[in-house]
Scaffold this active site. Structure first.
Site, short mmCIF file in Angstrom:
data_model
loop_
_atom_site.label_atom_id
_atom_site.label_comp_id
_atom_site.label_asym_id
_atom_site.label_seq_id
_atom_site.Cartn_x
_atom_site.Cartn_y
_atom_site.Cartn_z
CD GLU A 1 -2.73 -1.21 -0.16
OE1 GLU A 1 -3.04 -0.15 -0.73
OE2 GLU A 1 -2.98 -2.33 -0.62
N GLY A 2 1.95 1.24 -0.71
CA GLY A 2 2.79 2.43 -0.83
C GLY A 2 4.00 2.33 0.05
#
Length: 598
Positions: free
Chosen positions: A449-450
């Protein structure tokens, strides 16, 4: 017998002695609940996680999903565990009654879900993604999309995914090339490839609902031209029954170092393997307005970022508890002051360096868990806020905390897992002990997620500057109130408050200097350092909050909390000094490095 997944005593402290979750039942949204219902669902979660999820954690790691070119095979224990999760109505635990949920507070459902992540993060990933998928559709879908897709997701009949990345684009979503061609009936046909899609193919549920980012031909370039589509694996008929296979094909599985129980897939959309309605192209349905898909997807992405942080915390926490148990049982060596070589060896927990490693873990995992619970408490506060202004204010504070809630546990609870291996010594890196798998599983979370780099750019480049810097001001004010409360006490907490106040002031000065310089390139070059420094300040604040909640209370639990808080202030918070100095200098070492010099 004490669980080695999580500490229920710690959760009770956070929920009831610090965050006062019981007070939420005064609001009409949660008035049907009480502490009894909260405790019952927490008890159930611990039992299911222990009985159904933890028991196949190692097997799911050793016998990861396989693909024979036609079908994905997953160990049967995973489906049995997920069926138990669904049967207990936990998929919709936090959803509204009208969606088929139990309408429990987010703070409680977060505490419940942490049990499953600690027990088996690979299997727990399927409901985490499904819950986020359903929440996005409930927020942004049409009534028909909610009825057709969201409610079966809430019921656990369908599972969900998020399809963002592509092989050539990675995290640079503006560069995606999957296209969505409008059809006369209002649907779209999608063509493209998606990479790193967790839960993208399996037989664990009746259907899989993909939320897919794509571009409609003629849309603006970059992220402003991205739209969001619902693309089911199996088309759903008007009466809710399942119809044709959609043109979504598994190209292959990615084989990861951790989270091995979660299928991680490469998906082809519209390659003609299947021809729904007699034509190639994956049938999809637009969510919301065209070209606004990324803003909708951030609803799921931000929820997933907090979920990743919670998972990282849970993995760090279970590793910590297991290393404490090991240190109590393992006898080796003698105290440094011992004179008799024939004296009996002592448990290694009596050695100062082992205490240091255990105390570091405790400060990381209990600080991280408190941070995640605080963020979820704000989600509840936002839901029940009486005015738009109050809701927006809470949202802005949650905005700035989200990249920290994702990245700080992903870094420091991973370090807790590293220390847990060290405490186990030579046994720690063997597969016979759990802690090596916890480390491998957790190593994925700094990327999920990043990456840290993306979260740092988000924090410094967007969240700190949005609306004239209001989010940072709200954070500083919140920390300032805790400092003021601590200063009213006598002795130690007042001293810690003064220390935190000095570092907080330094953060404000350095942040202002970064943007006053006019050198945006240099200001952003060390945004990951900024993320880590501000993260440490935030966790120090959370520790001060916990220590205030322990005031006047006696017993081993509270003494342990206070000692872990002291450790964080004495060993960890001072690390921000050199980091803030580096940031203030606008150092260009990384910028000036050249390709040929590596």
């Amino acid at each position: 017998m004490r669980s080695t997944l999580l500490s229920r005593r710690d959760l009770d402290f956070l929920l009831y002695e610090w965050l006062d979750v019981e007070a939420l039942t005064d609001d009409p949204r949660y008035q049907e609940h009480s502490r009894d219902t909260f405790d019952a669902v927490l008890d159930l979660s611990e039992q299911l996680a222990t009985r159904h999820f933890a028991t196949h954690n190692k097997k799911g790691d050793e016998q990861e999903p396989s693909f024979d070119g036609t079908r994905v095979t997953i160990i049967p224990e995973a489906k049995q565990a997920l069926d138990a999760f669904v049967k207990a109505d936990l998929m919709g635990a936090g959803m509204a009654y009208e969606a088929g949920g139990l309408q429990l507070p987010a703070t409680v459902t977060g505490a419940c879900f942490a049990w499953f992540q600690a027990a088996n993060v690979g299997t727990a990933a399927y409901p985490m993604l499904t819950i986020g998928n359903a929440n996005l559709l409930l927020a942004h879908g049409t009534p028909e999309q909610i009825e057709t897709y969201a409610k079966p997701l809430v019921a656990g009949r369908f599972f969900g995914t998020m399809c963002l990345s592509e092989p050539q684009a990675g995290s640079s979503l503006g560069d995606i090339v999957t296209r969505a061609e409008a059809q006369p009936d209002g649907s779209y046909r999608l063509f493209g490839n998606k990479m790193w899609i967790s839960g993208g193919e399996h037989d664990l549920a009746e259907n899989i609902v993909h939320l897919v980012l794509a571009k409609i031909p003629g849309a603006p370039e970059g992220t402003k031209g991205i739209s969001l589509f619902v693309v089911p694996k199996l088309l759903v008929e008007s009466d809710g029954s399942l119809g044709e296979r959609n043109d979504v094909t598994l190209a292959g599985l990615n084989h990861k170092m951790g989270y091995r129980g979660t299928t991680n897939t490469v998906l082809n959309f519209g390659d003609g393997t299947h021809t729904p309605g007699g034509a190639a192209g994956a049938v999809g349905y637009l969510v919301g307005e065209a070209d606004k898909g990324l803003s909708y997807m951030f609803h799921m992405m931000n929820e997933a970022r907090i979920g990743v942080g919670l998972g990282a915390t849970a993995l760090g926490y279970t590793g910590y508890l297991k290393s404490v148990d090991y240190a109590r049982l393992r006898e080796q060596g003698r105290p440094v002051t011992a004179k008799d070589p024939a004296a009996k060896p002592v448990p290694i927990i009596e050695h100062a360096d082992v205490k240091r490693m255990l105390l570091a873990q405790k400060s990381y995992v209990e600080g991280a868990l408190a941070l995640e619970m605080f963020c979820m408490r704000m989600v509840d506060e936002q839901r029940i806020a009486e005015t738009v202004a109050a809701r927006n204010r809470i949202g802005l504070l949650l905005d700035i905390l989200t990249p920290i809630a994702k990245s700080w546990p992903s870094q420091w609870c991973l370090e807790a897992n590293n220390l847990a291996i060290q405490v186990h010594g030579g046994y720690g890196y063997t597969r016979e002990y759990d802690v090596e798998q916890h480390y491998r599983d957790n190593r994925l979370n700094p990327i999920h997620e990043g990456t840290h780099g993306i979260q740092g750019l988000d924090l410094l480049g967007r969240k700190v500057t949005q609306q004239g810097g209001i989010s940072l001001r709200l954070l500083s004010e919140s920390i300032g109130r805790t400092i003021a409360d601590a200063e009213e006490t006598s002795g130690e907490l007042a001293e810690l408050a003064e220390q935190l106040g000095e570092v907080l002031g330094r953060v404000g000065t350095v942040t202002a200097g970064l943007f006053a310089s006019g050198d945006v390139e240099a200001a952003m070059a060390n945004s990951s350092v900024y993320l880590e420094a501000v993260g440490h300040v935030v966790v120090a604040w959370i520790w001060l909050e916990q220590m205030l909640a322990c005031e006047g209370k006696t017993g081993d639990f509270y003494d342990g909390k206070r000692q872990a808080g002291r450790y964080f202030f004495r060993y960890e918070l001072p690390k921000t000094g050199p980091q803030l100095a580096l940031l203030a200098s606008l150092d260009r070492t990384t910028l000036e490095m050249r390709d040929a010099w590596f």
